[in-house]
Enzyme design. Structure first.
Site, PDB file in Angstrom:
ATOM      1  N   GLU A  85     -16.582   7.610  -5.033  1.00  0.00           N
ATOM      2  CA  GLU A  85     -15.853   8.881  -5.604  1.00  0.00           C
ATOM      3  C   GLU A  85     -14.476   8.365  -6.004  1.00  0.00           C
ATOM      4  OE1 GLU A  85     -17.269  12.401  -4.835  1.00  0.00           O
ATOM      5  OE2 GLU A  85     -16.086  12.837  -6.515  1.00  0.00           O
ATOM      6  N   ASP A  86     -13.763   7.830  -5.457  1.00  0.00           N
ATOM      7  CA  ASP A  86     -12.202   7.563  -5.519  1.00  0.00           C
ATOM      8  C   ASP A  86     -11.798   6.260  -5.757  1.00  0.00           C
ATOM      9  OD1 ASP A  86     -12.143  10.423  -4.900  1.00  0.00           O
ATOM     10  OD2 ASP A  86     -11.558  10.087  -2.711  1.00  0.00           O
TER      11      ASP A  86
ATOM     12  N   ASP B 123     -10.973  30.966  33.626  1.00  0.00           N
ATOM     13  CA  ASP B 123     -11.307  29.588  33.257  1.00  0.00           C
ATOM     14  C   ASP B 123     -10.450  29.106  32.304  1.00  0.00           C
ATOM     15  OD1 ASP B 123     -12.019  31.120  31.419  1.00  0.00           O
ATOM     16  OD2 ASP B 123     -13.962  30.230  30.776  1.00  0.00           O
TER      17      ASP B 123
END
Ligand code: MN
Length: 500
Positions: free
Chosen positions: A80-81, A265
Site C-alpha cells: 500500500e505505502d 474486583d
C-alpha cells in the site's frame, strides 16, 4: 501515550522461540525487507514508519501468533505505502504470507462513499469476508488498529473521533468475539479516552488512588494464598494481582451509584493452576482460610460466560477482614481469556497452511466452536449473497451479540445469541427437531415456542412426528440466521411437494 521505539529484538523476544528457529529467520528476513521498503518514511508521530510495523508484529508475537503471521504483520503496509509490490512479496515469502497481506490491503482500501451507515455496512462486509477466507488477516488488522489507537494523539481531533468511533463499533466487538481479551480491553480503554475524556480521566484517578492504597494489602494476600497452597500440596503456576480496566471500572461504578467501595474486583488476586481439579481444590483451600461472601461464588468453569470465558470467581473476607476477589483458572483458560482464538496457535503445531488445514482435522478440540462459526459464515454468505444488508444484520446477531448457553436434557450445550427463542434452540439441535417442534418443557413446565431462552436453562423440545414443516409465523421472532434459513427452505419444500 508513552512511545518507545520498538526494535526487531523486542519482536523476537515476544516470539519466545529459541535462536536458530526457522520462524525467527523468517521474521528477520521480513523485517529487513520491510525496513528497506519503508526507508525514509515517517509517521504523524515523527517516528520512523518501521516503528509501526515492528509494534504491530510485537503485538502479534505477544498473543502467540505463528512466525508467518508475525512476518505478515511486519510487511502489512508494504504494498500500500511503498514501491515494493505484492508480487515481490509472493516471490520472496511465498503465497501464504502474500495472501494475508493482500487481505489486509483490501480491508484498508475502503473509500468513504455514500452515507455513514453505508460506509459502516461496507466496512463490516469486508471484515466478515476477510474472516471467512483467513482469520489471521483479521487478527493482524486488530494488531494494526491497536497500534494506531496507541498513537492516535498525533492525529487531528476530527480524525481521532472518527477512528475511535469506528474502533468501538467494529474492532472492539470483533476482538471480543474472537476472545482476544488482551486487545479488546486495551482498545476499549483507548476509545474511552478519546470519546469521553472527562469520564476517562476521573475514573483513572479513582483507579490509581485505590490501587496504590491496596498495593501492600494485595501483596500480603498473595503471600498468604501461596503459603496456604504450598502447605496443602497444590502446585500453582502463578499467583498475581490484576487491576480492572478503566472502561470496565467506569461501567461498574455507574452500576453502583459511583460508590467505589461497592466495586469488589477493582483489584483481584488471580491463581493459575495446572488442571481443573486443582481449580476446585484451590477454591476449597481459599474458603477454608478466608470466609467467602455469600452469593459471590461464580463457577464459570462449568458454566462459561457468553464469550466462552472460564474461571472460578469468589469474593472473600481476606487478610484483616477486607473484601477481596479471587479468580482461579488453569493456564489454558488464562491464555484463552487473554489471547482468544489466537491461543489455539499457541497450543497447536505452528506448521499449517491456512486456518482450514490447521483446524479441520481436529474437530473435537476446543477450537471447534470458532471453526464452526467461520464455516457457517461462509455458507450464509453464499445463501444471502444477493441481499448484503440482511447478511450483515444476521451476522451481527449471530456472531457479535453476546452468546448464551442452554442445555438439552442430555446435557449437550447449545450456543445461541442473546434473545434467541425456543425455536432457535430447536433448530440449533437439528433441522428435523426444529421443523417438528410443537412446544417445549422448561423446569417441568410447558412454555411456548416464542419464549426467550436464558443462560443455563435446560430445555426439552417436544416434537410431533407427523409434523414435517414449520410455521411461517416463526420467522417473526426467530433470531438466528440458521433458524431463518431452515424455516424458509422447509416451507418452500413443503409448498413444492403440495404442488406436485
Ligand atoms: Mn498499518
Amino acid at each position: 501515550m508513552k512511545q518507545t521505539l520498538a526494535t526487531i529484538d523486542d519482536v523476537l523476544h515476544a516470539f519466545k522461540t529459541p535462536p536458530g528457529n526457522e520462524g525467527r529467520k523468517l521474521i528477520l528476513q521480513a523485517y529487513e525487507f520491510a525496513n528497506a521498503a519503508h526507508n525514509g518514511q515517517v509517521r504523524a508521530s515523527g517516528m520512523p514508519y518501521i516503528h509501526h510495523c515492528l509494534s504491530t508484529a510485537r503485538i502479534l508475537a505477544k498473543i502467540g501468533m505463528d512466525a508467518r503471521t508475525v512476518a505478515a504483520g511486519l510487511m502489512h503496509d508494504v504494498p500500500e505505502d511503498t514501491p515494493e509490490t505484492l508480487a515481490t512479496i509472493a516471490k520472496k515469502f511465498g503465497p501464504d504470507i502474500a495472501q494475508m497481506i493482500e487481505g489486509i490491503t483490501k480491508l484498508g482500501k475502503i473509500k468513504l462513499r455514500g452515507t455513514k451507515e453505508e460506509y459502516k455496512l461496507e466496512n463490516w462486509r469486508r471484515m466478515f469476508l476477510a474472516m471467512g477466507s483467513d482469520i489471521r488477516t483479521v487478527i493482524i488488522k486488530l494488531a494494526d488498529r491497536l497500534h494506531n489507537m496507541q498513537t492516535l494523539e498525533h492525529l487531528p481531533q476530527e480524525k481521532q473521533q472518527r477512528i475511535a468511533n469506528e474502533t468501538m463499533e467494529i474492532y472492539v466487538p470483533i476482538a471480543n468475539r474472537l476472545g482476544i481479551g488482551e486487545i479488546r480491553s486495551e482498545l476499549t480503554d483507548l476509545c474511552f479516552l478519546y470519546l469521553h475524556p472527562d469520564a476517562y480521566h476521573s475514573t483513572k484517578n479513582i483507579s490509581e488512588t485505590q490501587i496504590k492504597e491496596k498495593e501492600i494489602y494485595v501483596k500480603k494476600a498473595i503471600e498468604e494464598i501461596k503459603k496456604e497452597l504450598k502447605s496443602e500440596g497444590i502446585i500453582f503456576v502463578d499467583v498475581h494481582g490484576r487491576a480492572k480496566g478503566i472502561h470496565s471500572l467506569h461501567q461498574k461504578l455507574l452500576k453502583h451509584d459511583m460508590d467505589i467501595n461497592r466495586v469488589y474486583d477493582l483489584v483481584a488476586v488471580r491463581v493459575i493452576v495446572n488442571d481443573i481439579a486443582a481449580c476446585y481444590e484451590t477454591l476449597g483451600i481459599v474458603h477454608k482460610k478466608f470466609h467467602p461472601m455469600i452469593g459471590r461464588i461464580k463457577d464459570y468453569i462449568s458454566l462459561p460466560k457468553p464469550n466462552g470465558y472460564q474461571s472460578i470467581h469468589t469474593t472473600v473476607f481476606g487478610p484483616d477482614g477486607r473484601v477481596l476477589e479471587i479468580q482461579i483458572r488453569t493456564q489454558k483458560m488464562h491464555d484463552e481469556a487473554e489471547f482468544g482464538i489466537a491461543a489455539h496457535w499457541l497450543y497447536e503445531s505452528r506448521k499449517h497452511k491456512s486456518w482450514k488445514d490447521y483446524f479441520l482435522p481436529k474437530k473435537n478440540e476446543v477450537s471447534k466452536k470458532e471453526v464452526e462459526w467461520v464455516m457457517q459464515l461462509q455458507e450464509w454468505q453464499k445463501e444471502l449473497g444477493n441481499n448484503p444488508e440482511e447478511f450483515i444484520e444476521g451476522l451481527k446477531v449471530d456472531f457479535l451479540k453476546n452468546h448464551i448457553f442452554a442445555f438439552t436434557p442430555m446435557g449437550d450445550i447449545i450456543e445461541l445469541p442473546e434473545g434467541a427463542s425456543i425455536v432457535d434452540f430447536a433448530y440449533a439441535i437439528h433441522t428435523d427437531i426444529g421443523n417438528s417442534a410443537t412446544g417445549a418443557r422448561l423446569n417441568g413446565k410447558m412454555v411456548s415456542l416464542d419464549s426467550t431462552v436464558h443462560n443455563g436453562q435446560i430445555i426439552e423440545i417436544i416434537t410431533d412426528k407427523n409434523r414435517k414443516s414449520p410455521n411461517a409465523d416463526w420467522l417473526t421472532f426467530v433470531k438466528t440466521s440458521m433458524a431463518k434459513g431452515a424455516i424458509r427452505r422447509s416451507i418452500k419444500r413443503a409448498r413444492k411437494a403440495q404442488e406436485e
